[in-house]
Design a protein around this motif. Structure first.
Motif, PDB file in Angstrom:
ATOM      1  N   MET A  32     -12.789  14.492  58.786  1.00 37.81           N
ATOM      2  CA  MET A  32     -13.139  15.876  58.574  1.00 37.81           C
ATOM      3  C   MET A  32     -11.933  16.793  58.804  1.00 37.81           C
ATOM      4  O   MET A  32     -11.764  17.777  58.112  1.00 37.81           O
ATOM      5  CB  MET A  32     -14.287  16.242  59.515  1.00 37.81           C
ATOM      6  N   GLY A  33     -11.105  16.442  59.775  1.00 39.56           N
ATOM      7  CA  GLY A  33      -9.931  17.247  60.082  1.00 39.56           C
ATOM      8  C   GLY A  33      -8.908  17.230  58.961  1.00 39.56           C
ATOM      9  O   GLY A  33      -8.277  18.247  58.660  1.00 39.56           O
ATOM     10  N   ARG A  34      -8.743  16.070  58.341  1.00 44.28           N
ATOM     11  CA  ARG A  34      -7.785  15.985  57.236  1.00 44.28           C
ATOM     12  C   ARG A  34      -8.269  16.760  56.015  1.00 44.28           C
ATOM     13  O   ARG A  34      -7.466  17.335  55.286  1.00 44.28           O
ATOM     14  CB  ARG A  34      -7.539  14.532  56.861  1.00 44.28           C
ATOM     15  N   LEU A  35      -9.567  16.785  55.804  1.00 45.62           N
ATOM     16  CA  LEU A  35     -10.129  17.542  54.693  1.00 45.62           C
ATOM     17  C   LEU A  35      -9.913  19.035  54.895  1.00 45.62           C
ATOM     18  O   LEU A  35      -9.553  19.758  53.952  1.00 45.62           O
ATOM     19  CB  LEU A  35     -11.618  17.239  54.535  1.00 45.62           C
ATOM     20  N   MET A  36     -10.086  19.500  56.111  1.00 46.18           N
ATOM     21  CA  MET A  36      -9.843  20.913  56.410  1.00 46.18           C
ATOM     22  C   MET A  36      -8.368  21.262  56.238  1.00 46.18           C
ATOM     23  O   MET A  36      -8.033  22.319  55.707  1.00 46.18           O
ATOM     24  CB  MET A  36     -10.308  21.248  57.834  1.00 46.18           C
ATOM     25  N   ALA A  37      -7.473  20.371  56.669  1.00 45.26           N
ATOM     26  CA  ALA A  37      -6.037  20.607  56.497  1.00 45.26           C
ATOM     27  C   ALA A  37      -5.674  20.640  55.015  1.00 45.26           C
ATOM     28  O   ALA A  37      -4.855  21.456  54.591  1.00 45.26           O
ATOM     29  CB  ALA A  37      -5.236  19.532  57.221  1.00 45.26           C
ATOM     30  N   LEU A  38      -6.297  19.784  54.230  1.00 41.20           N
ATOM     31  CA  LEU A  38      -6.043  19.787  52.798  1.00 41.20           C
ATOM     32  C   LEU A  38      -6.517  21.094  52.162  1.00 41.20           C
ATOM     33  O   LEU A  38      -5.818  21.688  51.339  1.00 41.20           O
ATOM     34  CB  LEU A  38      -6.728  18.597  52.132  1.00 41.20           C
ATOM     35  N   LEU A  39      -7.686  21.565  52.565  1.00 44.31           N
ATOM     36  CA  LEU A  39      -8.191  22.835  52.037  1.00 44.31           C
ATOM     37  C   LEU A  39      -7.315  24.003  52.460  1.00 44.31           C
ATOM     38  O   LEU A  39      -7.096  24.943  51.689  1.00 44.31           O
ATOM     39  CB  LEU A  39      -9.628  23.062  52.496  1.00 44.31           C
ATOM     40  N   ILE A  40      -6.797  23.942  53.676  1.00 50.29           N
ATOM     41  CA  ILE A  40      -5.913  25.005  54.155  1.00 50.29           C
ATOM     42  C   ILE A  40      -4.635  25.049  53.323  1.00 50.29           C
ATOM     43  O   ILE A  40      -4.077  26.117  53.095  1.00 50.29           O
ATOM     44  CB  ILE A  40      -5.609  24.814  55.657  1.00 50.29           C
ATOM     45  N   LEU A  41      -4.173  23.922  52.832  1.00 54.54           N
ATOM     46  CA  LEU A  41      -2.965  23.896  52.004  1.00 54.54           C
ATOM     47  C   LEU A  41      -3.248  24.150  50.525  1.00 54.54           C
ATOM     48  O   LEU A  41      -2.395  24.671  49.816  1.00 54.54           O
ATOM     49  CB  LEU A  41      -2.248  22.560  52.154  1.00 54.54           C
ATOM     50  N   VAL A  42      -4.428  23.800  50.055  1.00 56.60           N
ATOM     51  CA  VAL A  42      -4.740  23.952  48.636  1.00 56.60           C
ATOM     52  C   VAL A  42      -4.962  25.418  48.264  1.00 56.60           C
ATOM     53  O   VAL A  42      -4.503  25.868  47.214  1.00 56.60           O
ATOM     54  CB  VAL A  42      -5.965  23.087  48.258  1.00 56.60           C
ATOM     55  N   ILE A  43      -5.630  26.171  49.117  1.00 61.59           N
ATOM     56  CA  ILE A  43      -5.943  27.566  48.796  1.00 61.59           C
ATOM     57  C   ILE A  43      -4.669  28.404  48.634  1.00 61.59           C
ATOM     58  O   ILE A  43      -4.528  29.112  47.629  1.00 61.59           O
ATOM     59  CB  ILE A  43      -6.915  28.149  49.828  1.00 61.59           C
ATOM     60  N   PRO A  44      -3.683  28.365  49.546  1.00 62.53           N
ATOM     61  CA  PRO A  44      -2.442  29.102  49.283  1.00 62.53           C
ATOM     62  C   PRO A  44      -1.657  28.550  48.087  1.00 62.53           C
ATOM     63  O   PRO A  44      -0.964  29.298  47.402  1.00 62.53           O
ATOM     64  CB  PRO A  44      -1.630  28.945  50.564  1.00 62.53           C
TER      65      PRO A  44
END
Length: 81
Positions: free
Chosen positions: A1-13
């Motif tokens: 779950m943590g890696r998915l959140m980190a991926l979303l944090i990088l994808v949006i910008p």
């Protein structure tokens, strides 16, 4: 779950930076979007989107590398003894 959140944090910008590049390119070639009043405003907003997304991703990578001691001393505060 943590890696998915980190991926979303990088994808949006990253998406914002991509949109910024597209808006700047369209302003240079004269493609006008009706939500902007002038092509200059369109280009400036695209530049803000691009620089904001790029700086967020660069800061995220720099913070991660600094946490893993991969920066070779750059960005670290020097402690006084």
């Amino acid at each position: 779950m943590g890696r998915l959140m980190a991926l979303l944090i990088l994808v949006i910008p990253g998406i914002l930076a991509t949109i910024g590049i597209k808006i700047m390119r369209d302003a240079l070639f004269g493609v006008f979007y009706p939500i902007f009043f002038y092509l200059g405003i369109q280009f400036f907003l695209g530049l803000i989107f691009f620089l904001g997304g790029l700086s967020f991703i660069a800061g995220f990578i720099f913070y991660r590398d600094k946490k893993r001691n991969l920066t070779k001393g750059k960005g670290r505060s020097k402690k006084k003894r």
